[in-house]
Design a protein around this motif. Structure first.
Motif, PDB file in Angstrom:
ATOM      1  N   THR A   5       0.783  -1.266   0.010  1.00 15.42           N
ATOM      2  CA  THR A   5      -0.119   0.120   0.050  1.00 15.42           C
ATOM      3  C   THR A   5       0.940   1.158  -0.014  1.00 15.42           C
ATOM      4  O   THR A   5       1.716   1.231   1.083  1.00 15.42           O
ATOM      5  CB  THR A   5      -0.844   0.066   1.199  1.00 15.42           C
ATOM      6  OG1 THR A   5      -1.687  -0.954   1.250  1.00 15.42           O
ATOM      7  CG2 THR A   5      -1.875   1.210   1.229  1.00 15.42           C
ATOM      8  N   ARG A   7       0.885   5.444  -0.323  1.00 13.20           N
ATOM      9  CA  ARG A   7       0.064   6.537   0.083  1.00 13.20           C
ATOM     10  C   ARG A   7       0.384   7.692  -0.958  1.00 13.20           C
ATOM     11  O   ARG A   7       1.761   8.170  -0.960  1.00 13.20           O
ATOM     12  CB  ARG A   7      -0.091   7.058   1.619  1.00 13.20           C
ATOM     13  CG  ARG A   7      -0.939   8.396   1.648  1.00 13.20           C
ATOM     14  CD  ARG A   7      -1.103   8.686   3.206  1.00 13.20           C
ATOM     15  NE  ARG A   7      -2.155   7.438   3.565  1.00 13.20           N
ATOM     16  CZ  ARG A   7      -2.666   7.296   4.555  1.00 13.20           C
ATOM     17  NH1 ARG A   7      -2.176   8.139   5.775  1.00 13.20           N
ATOM     18  NH2 ARG A   7      -3.746   6.327   5.016  1.00 13.20           N
ATOM     19  N   THR A   9      -0.551  11.598  -2.622  1.00 11.10           N
ATOM     20  CA  THR A   9      -1.517  12.948  -2.538  1.00 11.10           C
ATOM     21  C   THR A   9      -1.677  13.565  -4.095  1.00 11.10           C
ATOM     22  O   THR A   9      -0.841  13.832  -4.509  1.00 11.10           O
ATOM     23  CB  THR A   9      -0.792  13.920  -1.496  1.00 11.10           C
ATOM     24  OG1 THR A   9      -0.649  13.465  -0.397  1.00 11.10           O
ATOM     25  CG2 THR A   9      -1.813  15.121  -1.505  1.00 11.10           C
ATOM     26  N   ILE A  14      -5.746  12.384  -0.372  1.00 10.66           N
ATOM     27  CA  ILE A  14      -4.743  11.393  -0.120  1.00 10.66           C
ATOM     28  C   ILE A  14      -5.522  10.081  -0.681  1.00 10.66           C
ATOM     29  O   ILE A  14      -6.937   9.975  -0.349  1.00 10.66           O
ATOM     30  CB  ILE A  14      -4.412  11.300   1.298  1.00 10.66           C
ATOM     31  CG1 ILE A  14      -3.803  12.479   1.937  1.00 10.66           C
ATOM     32  CG2 ILE A  14      -3.895   9.948   2.060  1.00 10.66           C
ATOM     33  CD1 ILE A  14      -3.521  12.656   3.272  1.00 10.66           C
ATOM     34  N   HIS A  15      -4.553   9.340  -1.211  1.00 11.89           N
ATOM     35  CA  HIS A  15      -4.943   7.920  -1.797  1.00 11.89           C
ATOM     36  C   HIS A  15      -4.108   6.893  -1.503  1.00 11.89           C
ATOM     37  O   HIS A  15      -3.113   6.908  -1.552  1.00 11.89           O
ATOM     38  CB  HIS A  15      -5.112   7.909  -3.284  1.00 11.89           C
ATOM     39  CG  HIS A  15      -6.208   9.105  -3.983  1.00 11.89           C
ATOM     40  ND1 HIS A  15      -7.443   8.604  -4.244  1.00 11.89           N
ATOM     41  CD2 HIS A  15      -5.731  10.120  -4.352  1.00 11.89           C
ATOM     42  CE1 HIS A  15      -8.045  10.023  -4.430  1.00 11.89           C
ATOM     43  NE2 HIS A  15      -7.093  10.850  -4.600  1.00 11.89           N
ATOM     44  N   ASP A  16      -4.635   5.726  -0.860  1.00 12.20           N
ATOM     45  CA  ASP A  16      -3.929   4.506  -0.444  1.00 12.20           C
ATOM     46  C   ASP A  16      -4.066   3.506  -1.605  1.00 12.20           C
ATOM     47  O   ASP A  16      -5.159   3.140  -2.091  1.00 12.20           O
ATOM     48  CB  ASP A  16      -4.233   3.778   0.675  1.00 12.20           C
ATOM     49  CG  ASP A  16      -4.004   4.749   1.868  1.00 12.20           C
ATOM     50  OD1 ASP A  16      -2.991   5.336   2.015  1.00 12.20           O
ATOM     51  OD2 ASP A  16      -4.832   4.746   2.844  1.00 12.20           O
ATOM     52  N   VAL A  70       5.744   9.402  -3.251  1.00 12.65           N
ATOM     53  CA  VAL A  70       5.323   9.544  -1.947  1.00 12.65           C
ATOM     54  C   VAL A  70       5.884  10.849  -0.985  1.00 12.65           C
ATOM     55  O   VAL A  70       6.845  11.161  -1.211  1.00 12.65           O
ATOM     56  CB  VAL A  70       5.936   8.132  -0.899  1.00 12.65           C
ATOM     57  CG1 VAL A  70       5.355   8.016   0.432  1.00 12.65           C
ATOM     58  CG2 VAL A  70       5.173   6.903  -1.679  1.00 12.65           C
TER      59      VAL A  70
END
Length: 161
Positions: A5, A7, A9, A14-16, A70
């Motif tokens: 996963t 993360r 932006t 914010i998206h995982d 990231v």
């Protein structure tokens, strides 16, 4: 490479993302986040169709692994403005009708925005330099240049044709 996963932006959200760390950012933007402003063009980082802003600088999403994004601020064409409230660069491209097929426009707009981020009042030579690695096969170069110059504040009022 195994999936994990990651993360990101993107456009202030914010998206995982569950993907391999070496997955190209372009694939995540288009396939996972359904952001279709960045286009797949050459897949080699040479045509500019996939351009996005990363921390305000134009970058080629087809050759950037997501692990390198990231903690950074990614902005796509969709994140610049909306249909009702376009970014001034987007509005300049609309005013100058700077498109034929439109495939290159993502890169042209993103590159113009990046130029204006670093040089708020660029010269025509600055605009030419900023756009020189964005390919347009339709021949809309004159309109694209006018749109970039309009966005830079060098052209005002209705488009002169």
């Amino acid at each position: 490479m195994t999936q994990s996963t990651i993360r990101l932006t993107v456009n202030g959200r914010i998206h995982d993302i569950d993907a391999a760390a070496d997955t190209a950012l372009l694939y995540v933007l288009r396939n996972d986040l359904e952001l279709n402003g960045p286009k797949y063009g050459c897949g080699l980082g040479e045509c500019g169709a996939c351009a996005v802003l990363i921390d305000g600088v134009a970058a080629r999403a087809c050759v950037i692994p997501i692990e390198g994004c990231v903690g950074r601020d990614i902005v796509t064409l969709e994140g610049l403005g909306s249909r009702c409230n376009p970014d001034p660069v987007q509005q300049a491209f609309i005013a100058e009708q700077a498109a034929q097929c439109g495939y290159c426009l993502n890169g042209m707009i993103i590159s113009t925005k990046a130029l204006l981020n670093r040089t708020p009042h660029p010269s025509e030579a600055d605009v030419i330099e900023a756009l020189r690695f964005n390919l347009c096969r339709c021949g809309a170069h004159i309109e694209i240049m006018r749109a970039a110059m309009r966005a830079a504040g060098h052209l005002v009022g209705a488009a002169n044709r």
